[in-house]
Motif scaffolding. Structure first.
Motif, PDB file in Angstrom:
ATOM      1  N   GLY A  33       0.788  -1.106   0.020  1.00  0.00           N
ATOM      2  CA  GLY A  33       0.143  -0.098  -0.063  1.00  0.00           C
ATOM      3  C   GLY A  33       0.693   1.227  -0.061  1.00  0.00           C
ATOM      4  N   GLU A  34       1.958   1.191  -0.547  1.00  0.00           N
ATOM      5  CA  GLU A  34       2.772   2.385  -0.566  1.00  0.00           C
ATOM      6  C   GLU A  34       2.161   3.557  -1.362  1.00  0.00           C
ATOM      7  OE1 GLU A  34       5.717   4.571   0.279  1.00  0.00           O
ATOM      8  OE2 GLU A  34       6.192   2.705   0.563  1.00  0.00           O
ATOM      9  N   SER A  35       2.215   4.717  -0.874  1.00  0.00           N
ATOM     10  CA  SER A  35       1.220   5.902  -1.533  1.00  0.00           C
ATOM     11  C   SER A  35       1.937   6.461  -2.272  1.00  0.00           C
ATOM     12  CB  SER A  35       0.690   6.679  -0.189  1.00  0.00           C
ATOM     13  OG  SER A  35       1.655   7.222   0.568  1.00  0.00           O
ATOM     14  N   ASN A  36       3.304   6.594  -2.691  1.00  0.00           N
ATOM     15  CA  ASN A  36       4.155   7.302  -3.726  1.00  0.00           C
ATOM     16  C   ASN A  36       5.055   6.619  -4.388  1.00  0.00           C
ATOM     17  OD1 ASN A  36       6.472   8.882  -4.426  1.00  0.00           O
ATOM     18  ND2 ASN A  36       5.956  10.350  -2.739  1.00  0.00           N
TER      19      ASN A  36
END
Length: 103
Positions: A33-36
């Motif tokens: 779920g990395e957001s970048n």
């Protein structure tokens, strides 16, 4: 026409094993779920190569992701959750000369 070792490298790039490992890595990245995208790229370089990407490599990686996303009809908002985009990127990393050869 590719011959000799060039053919072996080409076969390796598209081998079922590399494709499977790329798929598994992409699935794990999406679960994380990395957001970048930049942070994900950096983590992938560290994991595969033991180092952060250079600024040129980061730029090239981001361009690659945008191109692959377009090929897969994935909008910029869907890049982080697209298995096919990250699978292609993982496969590209697995096929970097730095990953393939011991110095």
């Amino acid at each position: 026409r590719l011959v000799g070792s060039e053919m072996c490298i080409r076969d390796r790039m598209n081998s079922p094993f590399i494709i499977l490992q790329s798929t598994k890595w992409a699935e794990a990245l999406i679960i994380d779920g990395e957001s970048n995208p930049s942070e994900r790229i950096g983590k992938m370089f560290v994991r595969a190569l033991g180092r952060e990407p250079s600024s040129a490599e980061m730029d090239q990686s981001q361009t690659f992701l945008a191109t692959v996303a377009e090929e897969h009809d994935v909008g910029s908002e869907g890049i982080l959750s697209s298995r096919s985009v990250w699978q292609d990127f993982a496969q590209a990393i697995f096929n970097l000369k730095e990953f393939l050869y011991i110095r």
